[in-house]
Design an enzyme around this catalytic site. Structure first.
Site, PDB file in Angstrom:
ATOM      1  N   HIS A   1     -10.598  -2.438  11.273  1.00 36.43           N
ATOM      2  CA  HIS A   1      -9.519  -3.287  10.755  1.00 36.43           C
ATOM      3  C   HIS A   1      -9.294  -4.431  11.738  1.00 36.43           C
ATOM      4  CE1 HIS A   1      -5.043  -3.328   9.217  1.00 36.43           C
ATOM      5  NE2 HIS A   1      -5.792  -4.193   8.563  1.00 36.43           N
TER       6      HIS A   1
ATOM      7  N   ARG B   1       2.161 -12.158  -0.540  1.00 39.61           N
ATOM      8  CA  ARG B   1       0.824 -12.502  -0.063  1.00 39.61           C
ATOM      9  C   ARG B   1       0.272 -13.764  -0.722  1.00 39.61           C
ATOM     10  NH1 ARG B   1      -1.620  -8.905   3.940  1.00 39.61           N
ATOM     11  NH2 ARG B   1      -0.050  -7.290   4.149  1.00 39.61           N
TER      12      ARG B   1
ATOM     13  N   ARG C   1       0.832  -1.185   0.000  1.00 41.47           N
ATOM     14  CA  ARG C   1       0.000   0.000   0.000  1.00 41.47           C
ATOM     15  C   ARG C   1       0.877   1.249   0.000  1.00 41.47           C
ATOM     16  NH1 ARG C   1      -1.924   0.766   4.318  1.00 41.47           N
ATOM     17  NH2 ARG C   1      -1.293  -1.067   5.508  1.00 41.47           N
TER      18      ARG C   1
ATOM     19  N   SER D   1      -1.401  -3.735   9.994  1.00 40.97           N
ATOM     20  CA  SER D   1      -1.043  -4.673   8.933  1.00 40.97           C
ATOM     21  C   SER D   1       0.265  -5.388   9.278  1.00 40.97           C
ATOM     22  CB  SER D   1      -0.875  -3.918   7.619  1.00 40.97           C
ATOM     23  OG  SER D   1      -2.054  -3.209   7.340  1.00 40.97           O
TER      24      SER D   1
ATOM     25  N   ASP E   1      -9.436  -9.752   8.578  1.00 40.99           N
ATOM     26  CA  ASP E   1      -8.897  -8.407   8.314  1.00 40.99           C
ATOM     27  C   ASP E   1      -9.883  -7.274   8.597  1.00 40.99           C
ATOM     28  OD1 ASP E   1      -6.590  -6.915   7.387  1.00 40.99           O
ATOM     29  OD2 ASP E   1      -7.718  -6.450   5.577  1.00 40.99           O
TER      30      ASP E   1
ATOM     31  N   TYR F   1      -1.238  -3.496  -6.920  1.00 40.85           N
ATOM     32  CA  TYR F   1      -1.116  -4.194  -5.636  1.00 40.85           C
ATOM     33  C   TYR F   1      -2.478  -4.286  -4.921  1.00 40.85           C
ATOM     34  CZ  TYR F   1      -0.223  -5.181  -0.801  1.00 40.85           C
ATOM     35  OH  TYR F   1      -0.298  -5.747   0.449  1.00 40.85           O
TER      36      TYR F   1
ATOM     37  N   CYS G   1       0.744  -7.570  11.682  1.00 35.61           N
ATOM     38  CA  CYS G   1       0.965  -7.692  13.121  1.00 35.61           C
ATOM     39  C   CYS G   1       0.145  -8.816  13.753  1.00 35.61           C
ATOM     40  CB  CYS G   1       0.689  -6.367  13.818  1.00 35.61           C
ATOM     41  SG  CYS G   1       1.866  -5.085  13.352  1.00 35.61           S
TER      42      CYS G   1
ATOM     43  N   LYS H   1      -9.695  -2.398   1.249  1.00 34.67           N
ATOM     44  CA  LYS H   1      -9.385  -1.266   2.125  1.00 34.67           C
ATOM     45  C   LYS H   1     -10.194  -0.025   1.742  1.00 34.67           C
ATOM     46  CE  LYS H   1      -6.217  -3.665   4.193  1.00 34.67           C
ATOM     47  NZ  LYS H   1      -6.426  -4.136   5.573  1.00 34.67           N
TER      48      LYS H   1
HETATM   49  P1  GDP Z   1      -1.879  -9.470   9.672  1.00 32.99           P
HETATM   50  O1  GDP Z   1      -1.281  -8.754   8.513  1.00 32.99           O
HETATM   51  O2  GDP Z   1      -2.253  -8.551  10.792  1.00 32.99           O
HETATM   52  O3  GDP Z   1      -2.977 -10.385   9.277  1.00 32.99           O
HETATM   53  O4  GDP Z   1      -0.699 -10.352  10.290  1.00 32.99           O
HETATM   54  P2  GDP Z   1      -0.334 -11.896  10.043  1.00 32.99           P
HETATM   55  O5  GDP Z   1      -1.158 -12.790  10.903  1.00 32.99           O
HETATM   56  O6  GDP Z   1      -0.301 -12.195   8.600  1.00 32.99           O
HETATM   57  O7  GDP Z   1       1.152 -11.898  10.624  1.00 32.99           O
HETATM   58  C1  GDP Z   1       2.132 -11.004  10.148  1.00 32.99           C
HETATM   59  C2  GDP Z   1       3.497 -11.514  10.513  1.00 32.99           C
HETATM   60  O8  GDP Z   1       3.609 -11.591  11.933  1.00 32.99           O
HETATM   61  C3  GDP Z   1       3.778 -12.911   9.972  1.00 32.99           C
HETATM   62  O9  GDP Z   1       5.108 -12.997   9.557  1.00 32.99           O
HETATM   63  C4  GDP Z   1       3.522 -13.799  11.170  1.00 32.99           C
HETATM   64  O10 GDP Z   1       4.258 -14.979  11.111  1.00 32.99           O
HETATM   65  C5  GDP Z   1       3.925 -12.914  12.348  1.00 32.99           C
HETATM   66  N1  GDP Z   1       3.147 -13.226  13.573  1.00 32.99           N
HETATM   67  C6  GDP Z   1       1.811 -13.406  13.667  1.00 32.99           C
HETATM   68  N2  GDP Z   1       1.441 -13.719  14.937  1.00 32.99           N
HETATM   69  C7  GDP Z   1       2.585 -13.727  15.661  1.00 32.99           C
HETATM   70  C8  GDP Z   1       2.876 -13.998  17.049  1.00 32.99           C
HETATM   71  O11 GDP Z   1       2.004 -14.290  17.864  1.00 32.99           O
HETATM   72  N3  GDP Z   1       4.186 -13.891  17.418  1.00 32.99           N
HETATM   73  C9  GDP Z   1       5.179 -13.573  16.530  1.00 32.99           C
HETATM   74  N4  GDP Z   1       6.418 -13.503  16.988  1.00 32.99           N
HETATM   75  N5  GDP Z   1       4.942 -13.341  15.225  1.00 32.99           N
HETATM   76  C10 GDP Z   1       3.669 -13.413  14.801  1.00 32.99           C
HETATM   77  P1  PGA Z   2      -3.140  -7.201   6.574  1.00 35.26           P
HETATM   78  O1  PGA Z   2      -3.936  -6.739   5.251  1.00 35.26           O
HETATM   79  O2  PGA Z   2      -3.722  -6.321   7.628  1.00 35.26           O
HETATM   80  O3  PGA Z   2      -3.489  -8.631   6.663  1.00 35.26           O
HETATM   81  O4  PGA Z   2      -1.662  -6.963   6.441  1.00 35.26           O
HETATM   82  C1  PGA Z   2      -3.457  -5.989   4.239  1.00 35.26           C
HETATM   83  C2  PGA Z   2      -3.126  -4.561   4.622  1.00 35.26           C
HETATM   84  O5  PGA Z   2      -3.563  -4.101   5.696  1.00 35.26           O
HETATM   85  O6  PGA Z   2      -2.457  -3.917   3.823  1.00 35.26           O
HETATM   86 MN    MN Z   3      -5.258  -5.255   6.731  1.00 33.31          MN
HETATM   87 MN    MN Z   4      -3.832 -10.523   7.385  1.00 34.13          MN
END
Ligand code: GDP
Ligand code: PGA
Ligand code: MN
Ligand code: MN
Length: 609
Positions: free
Chosen positions: A252, A391, A81, A274, A299, A223, A276, A232
């Site tokens: 979110h 992704r 983004r 994002s 999400d 993207y 996290c 989004k």
């Molecule tokens: P989203 O973008 O908020 O959906 O985050 P994701 O679930 O895809 O996670 C983003 C990154 O953080 C990935 O590389 C995960 O492996 C990592 N991650 C997710 N949960 C945890 C956790 O509980 N602990 C740690 N250390 N890393 C995490």
């Molecule tokens: P994410 O979604 O929160 O899973 O990273 C895409 C974004 O927020 O850009």
């Molecule tokens: Mn997101």
């Molecule tokens: Mn995600």
């Protein structure tokens, strides 16, 4: 060409005049070679993905490994983004506030019309009618995207309820329904006879929202977060404005159902910035015996107050657009099982020699790969094989842990809301808010290290209120006021309880103090026990934090030292936060509700006390 001579305009499968007029006007402006109405059928998926393979955008993966699935490498400059190119063009700049880029809507339109003029020359203009959220909702949330990107068409097949079944809803009992129009062009007209790029895009990008008109214009990027306009742009930026006007929340957040060994069912939502941990938490495989987590969304949550006064959350999406690196059978087995079933698109991961995908964190690297930059890659080199924001895009309906309620238009009643960020220090593993207003303060001051999900520096701590900094479609101060008002308008005992979590604290060696992933169930369990009134907590200046004994550590392989470090509230670290929060509130300015200043003053007093 006048639009009337563009092939496909006459074959519209709808009589919706608003939609037809917009399509005609857009075709006249952008001058595509042809128009196609997207129907969302499996045949169409095959045709579009074949086309993407022929164009070199997609590589078909080995059917024995990832059936009906594709590898895709974007232009190396179009991977995330673009927050500095994202605009909220409200009439009054005050309505965009201090956290959004703003331009006068007429000025912006004047600039963008020249960008869109002839921008689809030589390309197919696709018209995508879609619905965010269940098709059988009382008020289906309709959208239409016009795009010249076949990649967008394939991705929207997965991420939204797309095509004919959505288009049927555009007219109800003979009355034309409103929809959110989104115009998208990659900004790369194709000259006659020229060879197309595998990932055409434009160096200049604009991701623009006209909140009063509920209108989206996106230019220059292919993207996901910039180009799949249902996600989004519609479901967060435009929907948050609609939600403010109508008295609900567009957030979110992941949504999940948690069942205890005793069979008690609870629903939670969690807002993390994002990259996290939302997708991982939504698909969590609990390490505690007898616990079950089922997925509703990963999400976005649309939260409305039900007739019974409870907060009901719906996931507007139809698929997952998940961060690939770090995903494997240990961290997120359910995501792995979902993508294995096929029908998935992998963007900017690495490609193996036998037609499978690979990324950092999925296991041992083979001797040779094709990197996301489409270069030969070997483990000896220093470059990443997959982009950190690479992704997978895969349908929800094939996720084994999807809850039966995931498609229920009523939504699910939330018991708890978790805010969280990525902080190597200061923020403990979990903190319980004293009440709704304190919880809103926690959300409003949420901080997190930046990630690769957006362009710009990574690892810089910034305030990311409710994990919505890039997505609030209006003034952030008004947004906090809306959160407070939403809580005030509800029965106090029906409000979801608010918690603040941090899975990412580190020790002096830089190692995570908390194991995370499936072990996070222990934190959820504590939170649910707090709601039930059965778990212990200590009152600290920042809120209620578990005693080390209150966290169920049965079978947990971790040192007592790390557990204590995870839970610690360091008064000095928190004192250092105060000026940062102050600065943040000053930035928001006049629209900041006074209650947020009150909360800050109370926090300061408790820290000094
Ligand atoms: P989203 O973008 O908020 O959906 O985050 P994701 O679930 O895809 O996670 C983003 C990154 O953080 C990935 O590389 C995960 O492996 C990592 N991650 C997710 N949960 C945890 C956790 O509980 N602990 C740690 N250390 N890393 C995490
Ligand atoms: P994410 O979604 O929160 O899973 O990273 C895409 C974004 O927020 O850009
Ligand atoms: Mn997101
Ligand atoms: Mn995600």
């Amino acid at each position: 060409m006048t639009a009337t001579t563009i092939p496909g305009l006459d074959s519209a499968p709808t009589t919706h005049q608003g939609l037809l007029t917009w399509v005609r006007e857009t075709a006249e402006l952008t001058q595509p070679a042809r128009i196609e109405w997207v129907d969302g059928s499996p045949e169409e998926w095959t045709r579009i993905t074949d086309l993407l393979v022929d164009n070199g955008t997609f590589v078909r993966l080995n059917d024995a490994k990832k059936p009906n699935s594709f590898w895709c490498a974007s232009d190396p400059t179009d991977v995330a983004r673009v927050e500095d190119r994202t605009f909220i063009c409200s009439r009054d700049p005050k309505d965009a506030g201090a956290t959004n880029n703003w331009m006068d809507p007429d000025d912006m339109k004047a600039i963008m019309v020249e960008r869109f003029r002839d921008s689809m020359r030589g390309r197919t203009m696709y018209v995508l009618p879609y619905c965010m959220g269940p098709l059988d909702a009382d008020e289906p949330m309709l959208g239409a995207e016009i795009t010249d990107s076949a990649y967008v068409v394939a991705s929207m097949h997965i991420m939204t309820r797309l095509g004919s079944k959505a288009l049927e809803l555009f007219t109800k009992d003979g009355v034309e329904q409103t929809f959110v129009p989104g115009l998208h062009s990659i900004g790369a007209p194709l000259e006659a006879g020229a060879k197309d790029a595998a990932w055409p895009c434009n160096d200049t990008k604009y991701i623009v929202h006209f909140p009063e008109e509920r209108l989206i214009w996106s230019y220059g990027s292919g993207y996901g977060g910039n180009a799949l306009l249902g996600k989004k742009c519609y479901s967060l930026r435009i929907a948050s404005v609609k939600a403010r006007d109508e008295g609900w929340l567009a957030e979110h957040m992941l949504i999940a159902k948690v069942t205890s060994p005793e069979g008690v069912e609870k629903y939670i939502a969690a807002a993390f910035p994002s990259a996290c941990g939302k997708t991982n938490l939504a698909m969590l495989e609990p390490t505690l015996p007898g616990w079950k987590v089922e997925t509703i969304g990963d999400d976005i949550a649309w939260i409305r107050i039900g007739e019974d006064g409870r907060f009901y959350a719906v996931n507007p999406e139809n698929g997952f657009f998940g961060v690939a690196p770090g995903t494997d059978y240990h961290t997120n087995p359910n995501a792995m099982r979902t993508i294995e079933k096929g029908g998935s698109i992998f963007t900017n991961v690495a490609l193996t020699d036998d037609g499978d995908i690979w990324w950092e964190g999925i296991g041992e690297a083979p001797d040779h790969l094709t990197s996301w930059k489409q270069q030969d890659w070997s483990p000896e080199g220093s470059e990443l094989a997959a982009h950190p924001n690479s992704r997978y895009c895969t349908p929800i309906h094939q996720c084994d842990t999807r809850a039966p309620e995931w498609d229920d238009p009523k939504g699910v009643p939330l018991d708890a809301i978790f805010f969280g960020g990525r902080r190597r220090d200061t923020v403990p593993l979990v903190t319980e808010a004293r009440d709704w207003q304190h919880g809103v303060f926690m959300g409003a001051t949420l901080s997190s290290e930046t990630t690769a999900a957006a362009t710009g520096a990574v690892g810089v701590v910034r305030r990311d209120p409710m994990a919505m900094l890039p997505f609030i479609g209006y003034n952030a101060g008004d947004y906090f006021a809306h959160w407070i008002a939403t809580g005030k308008g509800a029965d106090a005992d029906k409000l979801p309880k608010i918690f603040y979590v941090n899975w990412f604290r580190r020790d002096e060696n830089g190692a995570f103090t908390w194991p995370g992933f499936g072990e996070n169930i222990r934190v959820i369990k504590w939170a649910l026990e707090r709601i039930a009134g059965t778990a212990a907590a200590v009152d600290t200046p920042i809120g209620r934090v578990p005693t080390p004994e209150a966290i169920d550590t049965d079978g947990l392989d971790m040192s007592d030292e790390h557990l204590r470090a995870s839970l610690a509230v360091d008064v000095e670290e928190w004192r250092a936060e105060l000026p940062l929060i102050e600065e943040w509130f000053d930035k928001i300015g006049a629209a900041l509700p006074s209650t947020m200043r009150d909360e800050l003053a109370a926090l300061r007093q408790r820290l000094d006390g």
